[in-house]
Design a protein around this motif. Sequence first.
Motif, mmCIF file in Angstrom:
data_model
loop_
_atom_site.group_PDB
_atom_site.id
_atom_site.type_symbol
_atom_site.label_atom_id
_atom_site.label_comp_id
_atom_site.label_asym_id
_atom_site.label_seq_id
_atom_site.Cartn_x
_atom_site.Cartn_y
_atom_site.Cartn_z
ATOM 1 N N ALA A 217 -60.665 -32.473 5.480
ATOM 2 C CA ALA A 217 -60.587 -32.649 4.029
ATOM 3 C C ALA A 217 -59.156 -32.899 3.573
ATOM 4 O O ALA A 217 -58.854 -33.892 2.894
ATOM 5 N N MET A 218 -58.243 -32.024 3.927
ATOM 6 C CA MET A 218 -56.856 -32.174 3.491
ATOM 7 C C MET A 218 -56.130 -33.262 4.288
ATOM 8 O O MET A 218 -55.230 -33.928 3.774
ATOM 9 N N ASP A 219 -56.544 -33.470 5.529
ATOM 10 C CA ASP A 219 -55.959 -34.545 6.336
ATOM 11 C C ASP A 219 -56.185 -35.899 5.677
ATOM 12 O O ASP A 219 -55.267 -36.719 5.567
ATOM 13 N N ARG A 220 -57.406 -36.145 5.203
ATOM 14 C CA ARG A 220 -57.703 -37.427 4.559
ATOM 15 C C ARG A 220 -56.896 -37.582 3.270
ATOM 16 O O ARG A 220 -56.331 -38.644 2.998
ATOM 17 N N LEU A 221 -56.833 -36.514 2.493
ATOM 18 C CA LEU A 221 -56.093 -36.569 1.235
ATOM 19 C C LEU A 221 -54.634 -36.951 1.466
ATOM 20 O O LEU A 221 -54.116 -37.890 0.852
ATOM 21 N N LEU A 222 -53.942 -36.224 2.339
ATOM 22 C CA LEU A 222 -52.513 -36.456 2.533
ATOM 23 C C LEU A 222 -52.241 -37.780 3.234
ATOM 24 O O LEU A 222 -51.222 -38.426 2.969
ATOM 25 N N SER A 223 -53.146 -38.196 4.117
ATOM 26 C CA SER A 223 -52.971 -39.498 4.762
ATOM 27 C C SER A 223 -53.118 -40.626 3.750
ATOM 28 O O SER A 223 -52.355 -41.603 3.778
ATOM 29 N N MET A 224 -54.081 -40.492 2.838
ATOM 30 C CA MET A 224 -54.249 -41.508 1.795
ATOM 31 C C MET A 224 -53.051 -41.541 0.851
ATOM 32 O O MET A 224 -52.729 -42.588 0.274
ATOM 33 N N ALA A 225 -52.372 -40.400 0.715
ATOM 34 C CA ALA A 225 -51.236 -40.305 -0.211
ATOM 35 C C ALA A 225 -49.920 -40.754 0.414
ATOM 36 O O ALA A 225 -48.873 -40.621 -0.214
ATOM 37 N N GLY A 226 -49.962 -41.260 1.637
ATOM 38 C CA GLY A 226 -48.733 -41.748 2.259
ATOM 39 C C GLY A 226 -48.384 -41.087 3.565
ATOM 40 O O GLY A 226 -47.463 -41.504 4.259
ATOM 41 N N GLY A 227 -49.097 -40.020 3.896
ATOM 42 C CA GLY A 227 -48.879 -39.369 5.175
ATOM 43 C C GLY A 227 -48.221 -38.006 5.048
ATOM 44 O O GLY A 227 -47.850 -37.560 3.963
ATOM 45 N N TYR A 228 -48.064 -37.358 6.200
ATOM 46 C CA TYR A 228 -47.524 -36.004 6.250
ATOM 47 C C TYR A 228 -47.140 -35.693 7.680
ATOM 48 O O TYR A 228 -47.476 -36.442 8.618
ATOM 49 N N THR A 229 -46.446 -34.594 7.879
ATOM 50 C CA THR A 229 -46.122 -34.113 9.214
ATOM 51 C C THR A 229 -47.192 -33.124 9.659
ATOM 52 O O THR A 229 -47.515 -32.181 8.937
ATOM 53 N N SER A 230 -47.701 -33.356 10.850
ATOM 54 C CA SER A 230 -48.764 -32.508 11.381
ATOM 55 C C SER A 230 -48.268 -31.736 12.594
ATOM 56 O O SER A 230 -47.639 -32.319 13.484
ATOM 57 N N PRO A 231 -48.529 -30.453 12.679
ATOM 58 C CA PRO A 231 -48.231 -29.720 13.909
ATOM 59 C C PRO A 231 -49.212 -30.120 15.014
ATOM 60 O O PRO A 231 -50.295 -30.628 14.743
ATOM 61 N N TRP A 232 -48.837 -29.874 16.267
ATOM 62 C CA TRP A 232 -49.759 -30.101 17.371
ATOM 63 C C TRP A 232 -49.875 -28.833 18.201
ATOM 64 O O TRP A 232 -49.060 -27.933 18.116
ATOM 65 N N GLY A 233 -50.930 -28.778 19.007
ATOM 66 C CA GLY A 233 -51.183 -27.627 19.867
ATOM 67 C C GLY A 233 -52.472 -26.933 19.509
ATOM 68 O O GLY A 233 -52.680 -26.555 18.362
ATOM 69 N N SER B 56 -55.792 -43.115 9.133
ATOM 70 C CA SER B 56 -54.583 -43.038 9.948
ATOM 71 C C SER B 56 -53.427 -42.471 9.125
ATOM 72 O O SER B 56 -53.219 -42.857 7.974
ATOM 73 N N ASN B 57 -52.706 -41.556 9.727
ATOM 74 C CA ASN B 57 -51.558 -40.932 9.073
ATOM 75 C C ASN B 57 -50.364 -41.894 9.144
ATOM 76 O O ASN B 57 -49.825 -42.137 10.227
ATOM 77 N N PRO B 58 -49.921 -42.446 8.015
ATOM 78 C CA PRO B 58 -48.821 -43.427 8.049
ATOM 79 C C PRO B 58 -47.533 -42.894 8.653
ATOM 80 O O PRO B 58 -46.746 -43.662 9.219
ATOM 81 N N VAL B 59 -47.306 -41.587 8.562
ATOM 82 C CA VAL B 59 -46.088 -41.012 9.127
ATOM 83 C C VAL B 59 -46.068 -41.171 10.645
ATOM 84 O O VAL B 59 -45.010 -41.312 11.261
#
Length: 716
Positions: A113-129, A357-360
């Motif tokens: 849910a929040m991944d789609r929102l922030l990706s549509m808004a230009g992207g974000y930094t995502s942690p991994w693991g 897709s996350n633009p960042v």
Amino acid sequence: MCASHCGGACLLKVHVRDGIITRIETDDGEEPQLRGCLRGRAYRQRVYAPDRLLYPLKRVGQRGEGKFERISWDEALDTTARELLRVRDTYGPASIILAQMTGDVCSLNNFGAMDRLLSMAGGYTSPWGVTSFQGGVYASLVTYGTWFCSNTRDDLLNSRLIIMWGWDPASTVTGPNTCWYLAQAREAGARIICVDPRYTDSAATFAHQWIPIRPGTDTAMLLAMAHVMIREKLHDQAFLSTYTVGFDRFSDYVMGAEDGLPKTPRWAEPITGVPAATIEQLAREYATTRPAALMTGIAPGRTAYGEQYHRAAITLAAMTGNVGVHGGDAGARAWESVMGGFPYPVNSMISAIPRVSNPVEKAFPRTAGPLFYRRPRIHFSRLADAILKGKAGGYHADYKALVVAQCNYLVQFPNSNKIARALKSLEFMVVEEQFMTPTASYADIVLPVASFMERNDLTQGVGTAYIGSMNRVIEPLGECKPPWRIAAELAERMGLDGYLDKSEEEVLEERARQNGVPDYGALKERGVYRYQLPGPFVAFKEQIEDPANHPFPTPSGKIEIYSQQWEELGIEGLPPLPRYFESWEGRSDPLAEKYPLQLITTHFKRRALSQFENIPWLREVQEQALLMNASDAEARGIRNGDMVRVFNDRGETVIRARVTERIMPGVVDLPHGAWYAPDEKGVDRAGCANVLTSEEYSPGGSFPYNTALVQVEKLD
């Protein structure tokens, strides 16, 4: 269906009168019944908890002080949208971090849910693991080419030997019927052995033998078992020749031909604390008892070199010919979430909300090998360091805003004191929550989230093949909203068109049909759709029975004991073969002179990670306490029930000591998930284990929650 990330997904019968939940029962229908644990049965207290967050809040005190005032949803969403856009436009989209975990294991109200929102808004930094079992995922992908590596739990009834290695299903569930099948397997004559630093409830209930082992040394014992099998020609050479690559190189390493150091039981004894004779006995028993299931828990993988434990266990499963056969096990990891086990057509970890897709990250290639992250992602355990240092510390951006969803970040991740410092440095922080957790207390805006009993969703079985419907049984309390609705309403305020063009029911029905559910209405009515399998599902059965037409999904088409791709990558600490590495903050670390006790941070019955910590019924079940051996306690003048300080260079916590023989000497256990509560001097008073753990992670990305040295002193 309950799906509170406890390791199961169980059926609950919720009684409602006049819109109020009056009691909760569980499955009493057809076998195998999907019976709920104490957490699910106590969920009524969670829904109606007096400290439940029911309205949006705005911070009015200092970060972490916990002072808030009630505001409207309009103000909360407008403020959040405005601040996220301001940070994006001022510092770039990479300056926004989304710290989000699974929360309830479900399809719609998950991280999509929040991944789609922030990706549509230009992207974000995502942690991994993968916080729970990154080491297991890494090892499975390297060795088998997939993380779908487990049999269904009913196949344990075909086992003659079951080894529970770092696995405590009596506490962590790992599928609603796991303990039921273990009980039946024992009654049918299966021998059960537990390898664990603690004499767990699972060991007490099911095991014929307990073998205590020092944390972080499991790989050494597995290699020593391999030495016995090779030396005594007990390994299944025909299986290895047909289905694996690299065993000859592994054998050279184990037998000492490569480095002049044979990995014998006598070599392993001073490392592991397990007598050489015991190692030999277990090796012979595992090699000669067919079929045998090596059930590798994920706790030993949450160590400094945790992926090597999982790779070594998989190798032993292959050496004994127990892969792809009824009653055996592939040895990958015994705690299977929907990221493994029965291969659902679409698993719950894949969001029902379409990803963008996350633009960042778009310009960056995926990291080589099975670490599955793209730069500029940050490992979750280094998130605080990134926030504090930004570009000056070599990170991709200066991080100014943090969005937290379905995650008690301050409690669940290593080095809580450093995380607290990082949170204070942010310009904006928004948290979705049901309670004022330690993490939520640092937020600028807190958004109240509906519980799973107040929203609709789907989940999937763990260890048993079924789809579960998470039906809304009451209307949301106060002004709580489901996570997908919060994201959709934020999208409107951020000027994002086309966030979601389907209704909640349309999305869920589509996902159900994708998973083969023929009648969505019947699923809603019954709560569960069971897959009708001809028998227990066995991972890799096709590959073993018909290797020509069903190769393993690896570059070689076989089980890769030796991985050519990792040889070529040449990443330090990730060799092409399973190897033993001496752990940092282990018994041989010079730091042990100052901090002589090894800390493990286990999960126990009354919590699911940090969920349920504040539920009175469950707090009566177990007290948060430090488990320590009587000899360690006596040397420090500590008696059962004394208050003690547990400390190292990262932090200090005060907690009651529970003195027992159910943990081996030199090891202490402080259960994971207690809510961080520092006093005015910065000393935690809740027994939060992560004030003591390290932000360092293993070469394969494992979170070393069980790699830390501490000292314990009686509190004056």
